[in-house]
Write an enzyme that holds these catalytic residues in place. Structure first.
Site, mmCIF file in Angstrom:
data_model
loop_
_atom_site.group_PDB
_atom_site.id
_atom_site.type_symbol
_atom_site.label_atom_id
_atom_site.label_comp_id
_atom_site.label_asym_id
_atom_site.label_seq_id
_atom_site.Cartn_x
_atom_site.Cartn_y
_atom_site.Cartn_z
ATOM 1 N N ASP A 171 -19.356 23.949 29.540
ATOM 2 C CA ASP A 171 -18.271 23.076 29.106
ATOM 3 C C ASP A 171 -17.716 23.653 27.798
ATOM 4 O OD1 ASP A 171 -16.590 21.027 28.334
ATOM 5 O OD2 ASP A 171 -18.174 19.550 28.038
ATOM 6 N N GLU A 201 -11.209 20.464 21.448
ATOM 7 C CA GLU A 201 -11.137 19.449 22.510
ATOM 8 C C GLU A 201 -12.268 18.460 22.383
ATOM 9 O OE1 GLU A 201 -11.926 17.562 26.451
ATOM 10 O OE2 GLU A 201 -13.236 18.855 25.218
ATOM 11 N N ASP A 224 -11.121 21.858 33.169
ATOM 12 C CA ASP A 224 -12.303 21.415 32.432
ATOM 13 C C ASP A 224 -13.412 21.152 33.440
ATOM 14 O OD1 ASP A 224 -13.990 20.591 30.341
ATOM 15 O OD2 ASP A 224 -12.387 19.466 29.363
ATOM 16 N N HIS A 313 -23.263 18.418 28.576
ATOM 17 C CA HIS A 313 -23.605 18.294 27.155
ATOM 18 C C HIS A 313 -25.110 18.455 26.923
ATOM 19 C CE1 HIS A 313 -19.713 16.429 25.340
ATOM 20 N NE2 HIS A 313 -19.457 17.349 26.254
#
Length: 346
Positions: A171, A201, A224, A313
C-alpha cells in the site's frame, strides 16, 4: 509471475513515509526516463510523467508513493525513542518488530520492544504511546545520532509466498508499480496521459488535490489497494470486499468517493472485451486519491482500479500475482481505448 518482480521489490523495500517520499520519488523519476515525454516534480513532491497524445483530451492516473510510518517525538534519558504516527496504525501489529530510523546522516536499525509473556499483565492494553524503539546503543550515543523529527519506517523484505507477494508498503507501491508498467506499455495514445505519483495520501489525501489542480485533467483514474478479507477470521463472504486471485477490482465506492457510473461501466466493458479477470469493489470505509481528483478545481469524472490486498497496514501485506497482472492489463487497455470521445456525463 508475469511482471518485473525485482522492480516491485525495490519499490516496496525502499522507505518513504508521508512528506518524506524522496527515495521513492527518485525511483519513479528513474523509471520515467525514456518513457514519459516530460517529467516534473511540484513543490509538494508529487511527480508527474506525461505522455503526449495526438488530441486535446487529458487523463490523469494517480498512485501514491507514501507508506505509513512514524516520526521521532522524544528521546528518553535511557536512549529509547518515542514516536508519533504518520498514517493509521493498529498498535498490536507493532510489537517485536524491526524498524529503520532515518536520520539526515544515516539509517539505524532498531527494534520495538515487547514485554515477555512471563511478566505481562493480561489486562494491559498496548497503545502507540507505549512504543519504545531500542537502538541497542548507549543513551549518550543515541542523543548524538538521533533527533526529534527523524523518521521511522518498518524494516521488512518483499518475498514470494506461493502465488502471493508479501511485504511492507504494498500500500501503495504495488499500484505505483502497476502505473509505471502501464506507462511503459502505452504507445502513441490518442489522449495525453499524466501519470501522477502522489504524496501524503496516508495523511488524508493531501497530494492528489494539489496535483489535480495543476494538471486539471478531463478524466482521472486512481490506483490503490483495497481490502481482501477472504481469511478465516472473517466468516461472512459479504464482508470480504474483494478476494485474492479473482482479478483487478473496479471501484464503485469507498467512504470518500462514489465513482462516475459511466467510467466504471466502461472499465468493466473493457475488462470483459479483453478477457481480463476483474471484480467489483464496494469498500465501506477508507479514502483514496480518487476523491482528490473528483471535485478539486471543478468537478471531474473519476474511476478507480484497486489491487485486492490482505493484511493492510501491516508488514505482511499480501497480493496475488494474477491480480497485479490484471491491474496492469486493465489500466493499459483502458488507456489504449480512451479516445477522448467517450461520454462520461451524468
Amino acid at each position: 509471475m508475469d511482471f518485473d518482480f525485482d522492480l516491485l521489490r525495490e519499490l516496496t523495500e525502499t522507505s518513504g513515509v508521508p512528506g518524506y517520499e524522496d527515495r521513492v520519488r527518485n525511483l519513479v523519476r528513474r523509471e520515467f526516463e525514456g518513457v514519459a515525454d516530460s517529467v516534473h516534480t511540484d513543490p509538494m513532491g508529487n511527480v508527474v510523467g506525461t505522455i503526449e497524445g495526438s488530441g486535446d483530451y487529458e487523463v490523469a492516473i494517480a498512485a501514491h508513493m507514501d507508506e505509513i510510518g512514524f516520526m521521532v517525538k522524544h528521546v528518553t534519558d535511557e536512549g529509547f525513542l518515542e514516536i508519533d504516527t504518520l498514517g493509521g496504525w493498529d498498535p498490536d501489529v507493532l510489537r517485536a518488530q524491526r524498524v529503520t530510523v532515518h536520520t539526515p546522516d544515516e539509517d539505524l536499525t532498531g527494534v520495538i520492544g515487547s514485554i515477555p509473556t512471563h511478566v505481562q499483565d493480561d489486562e494491559e492494553e498496548f497503545d502507540i504511546d507505549d512504543v519504545a524503539i531500542d537502538l541497542g546503543l548507549p543513551a549518550e550515543e543515541v542523543e548524538e545520532r538521533v533527533s526529534v523529527g527523524d523518521l521511522v519506517s518498518m524494516e521488512q523484505t518483499t518475498v514470494r509466498v506461493g502465488d502471493n507477494v508479501t511485504g511492507k508498503a504494498l500500500d501503495d507501491r504495488v499500484c505505483l508499480f502497476a502505473m509505471l508498467e502501464a506507462a511503459k506499455r502505452l504507445d502513441d495514445p490518442d489522449v495525453t496521459v499524466h501519470f501522477c505519483a502522489t504524496v501524503q495520501e496516508e495523511l488524508g489525501v493531501r497530494g492528489a488535490p494539489a496535483v489535480s489542480t495543476d494538471v486539471d485533467p478531463d478524466l482521472a483514474v486512481a490506483l490503490d489497494v483495497t481490502v481482501a478479507n477472504d481469511i478465516p477470521a472473517v466468516r461472512k463472504e459479504s464482508e470480504y470486499v474483494t478476494e485474492l486471485g479473482e482479478g483487478a477490482a473496479i471501484k464503485l465506492k469507498d467512504s470518500s468517493v462514489v465513482t462516475t457510473p459511466k467510467v466504471h461501466r466502461r472499465m468493466r466493458s473493457v475488462a470483459e472485451d479483453r478477457g481480463i479477470d476483474h471484480q467489483m469493489e464496494v469498500l465501506p470505509s477508507g479514502a483514496t486519491d480518487t476523491s482528490g481528483f473528483q471535485n478539486t478545481h471543478g468537478a471531474k469524472p473519476v474511476g478507480a482500479i484497486s489491487v485486492p490486498t490482505r493484511y493492510l497496514h501491516t508488514v505482511t501485506e499480501s497480493v496475488h500475482h494474477a491480480d497485479v497482472e490484471a491491474t496492469i492489463d486493465l489500466l493499459t487497455a483502458f488507456l489504449e481505448t480512451e479516445t477522448g470521445d467517450h461520454d462520461y456525463s451524468l
